[in-house]
Scaffold this motif. Structure first.
Motif, short mmCIF file in Angstrom:
data_model
loop_
_atom_site.label_atom_id
_atom_site.label_comp_id
_atom_site.label_asym_id
_atom_site.label_seq_id
_atom_site.Cartn_x
_atom_site.Cartn_y
_atom_site.Cartn_z
N LYS A 98 59.03 50.72 10.11
CA LYS A 98 58.76 49.73 8.76
C LYS A 98 58.77 47.96 9.25
O LYS A 98 58.08 47.35 9.46
N ASP A 101 56.96 47.15 12.90
CA ASP A 101 55.94 47.51 12.48
C ASP A 101 55.16 46.51 11.94
O ASP A 101 54.35 45.78 12.43
N THR A 102 55.65 45.77 11.24
CA THR A 102 55.38 44.59 10.02
C THR A 102 55.32 43.24 10.99
O THR A 102 54.63 42.23 10.90
N LEU A 104 55.16 43.25 14.04
CA LEU A 104 54.27 42.84 14.98
C LEU A 104 53.36 42.50 14.58
O LEU A 104 51.64 41.58 14.69
N ASP A 105 52.74 43.38 13.14
CA ASP A 105 51.09 43.16 12.63
C ASP A 105 51.35 41.58 12.63
O ASP A 105 50.05 40.93 12.48
N LYS A 106 52.80 40.64 12.11
CA LYS A 106 52.66 39.52 11.15
C LYS A 106 52.39 38.70 12.06
O LYS A 106 52.44 37.81 12.17
N GLY A 107 52.46 38.41 13.09
CA GLY A 107 52.83 37.63 14.73
C GLY A 107 53.84 37.46 14.56
O GLY A 107 54.50 36.09 15.07
N ASP A 188 51.96 58.77 12.53
CA ASP A 188 51.04 57.02 13.20
C ASP A 188 49.96 58.37 13.13
O ASP A 188 48.51 56.86 13.68
N SER A 203 52.76 57.06 8.21
CA SER A 203 53.73 57.40 9.36
C SER A 203 54.47 56.28 8.24
O SER A 203 55.58 55.99 9.10
N VAL A 300 54.64 53.23 20.56
CA VAL A 300 53.36 52.92 19.49
C VAL A 300 52.32 54.46 19.57
O VAL A 300 51.75 54.86 20.43
N ASN A 303 45.56 52.38 17.71
CA ASN A 303 44.35 52.31 17.03
C ASN A 303 42.62 52.68 17.75
O ASN A 303 42.61 53.37 16.34
N ASN A 343 48.79 46.77 20.42
CA ASN A 343 49.41 45.19 20.46
C ASN A 343 49.77 45.46 22.10
O ASN A 343 50.12 45.63 22.38
#
Length: 349
Positions: A98, A101-102, A104-107, A188, A203, A300, A303, A343
């Protein structure tokens, strides 16, 4: 119901919960900090009755100057507060997954966490997935270790590099999973047309390591190889449209039945990361003449799910041989991954 990792807000939690006692003892300012965060999001681990974990993640842009030595400028994600009760390695994996995942999502370009020396298991867990000792943070509460993990410079080791993948010089495979096992193995990757109830908390039940068990000769796959997970048709329509590629894993190791000294040896290896329960595993070991396992990291989920038809028509995957364990060309694999809209930074090469 088992323990779940779920998103909530600080205001939905009670500071009087015994779970927070050790945090109040370790950090004098914790009650005031907790009150200030009322509207902030955090992840908690709980079952229907008891809180057993919390993870607070926060983005910090620029240099981080309250640690020694300071962290250079960057998009840092701080693991602000982390506490997990119990020794479950799977729960630790879920939390680490987690966090990544977070980030990568936040850059984020890097992650850092501060941990007191006494939490040796936690430090060991972070180091397993590529965190390194950076320095210390000194406050009125004492001295904490500062561990960092770059998301731009990548280690050669599969786990220390996770979730990033480098397949240069490696083979790429398509591996089929039946629908009844797919969602249990890879939460996921739940498909939009599957009922949400199959996975209580999509997830959040997920772990980094997966063990695939079957009669296929999985030992053809080698450490570091790419595995494109292919969910076979649910029989609700032609396979051309109903069978889909859902995710990418990386092979850690493969075994055949003879590698296990006994059924107990087999159970000890498979139970923590397989979709099968003990009775099912015992039955397999007793009745399968050919039995193989593949331990993989789950890196991964796509999406966008890619149908068998698209893989044939747009990625050039040949219809033969059978789509059970099937080699893929680099070109076909790359095309499918691109269609999966992940990503882009996750695959290095």
């Amino acid at each position: 119901m088992g323990r779940k990792l779920r998103l909530t807000k600080f205001k939905n939690l009670s500071l009087d919960d015994p779970f927070f006692d050790s945090l109040k003892e370790g950090y004098a300012e914790f009650p005031k900090w907790f009150a200030r965060k009322a509207e902030d999001d955090l992840y908690v681990v709980d079952d229907d009755t008891e809180l057993s974990g919390m993870i607070y993640l926060k983005m910090e842009n620029g240099p981080v100057n309250d640690v020694a030595p300071p962290l250079p400028a960057g998009n840092w994600m701080k693991v602000g507060t982390l506490k997990i009760v119990g020794k479950g390695t799977k729960l630790g994996e879920r939390v680490i997954k987690k966090i990544f995942d977070t980030a990568l999502d936040k850059g984020a370009t890097g992650i850092y966490v501060t941990v007191f020396e006494v939490h040796k298991q936690l430090i060991k867990l972070f180091k397993r997935y590529g965190f390194v000792e950076h320095g210390t943070k000194t406050t009125d509460n004492g001295v904490e270790h500062v561990l960092t993990r770059s998301l731009t410079d990548h280690d050669q080791d599969i786990l220390a590099r996770y979730p990033f993948m480098d397949f240069s010089g490696k083979n790429r495979w398509l591996l089929a999973v039946y629908p009844e096992y797919h969602t249990r193995l890879l939460p996921d990757s739940i498909l939009n047309n599957e009922p949400q109830e199959i996975v209580q908390d999509v997830s959040h039940t997920n772990t980094i390591h997966k063990i695939y068990i079957g009669k296929l000769s999985l030992t053809r796959m080698k450490k570091g190889d790419a595995v494109l997970i292919y969910r076979t048709s649910d029989k609700k329509g032609p396979a051309h449209y109903r069978s889909v590629a859902t995710s990418v894993c990386v092979v850690q190791e493969t075994h055949s039945k003879k590698d296990f000294a006994s059924v107990d040896d087999f159970l000890g290896y498979c139970l923590p990361h397989s979709v099968f329960d003990e009775a099912e595993l015992r039955h397999m070991f007793a009745t399968y003449g050919r039995l193989y396992t593949a331990k993989m990291t789950y890196n991964v989920a796509f999406n966008k799910r890619i149908t068998r038809g698209k893989m044939i028509d747009e990625a050039g995957v040949p219809v033969q041989p059978r789509w059970d364990l099937k080699p893929l060309t680099k070109e076909a694999f790359d095309e499918i991954v691109q269609m999966g809209q992940i990503n882009e930074s996750i695959i290095i090469n």
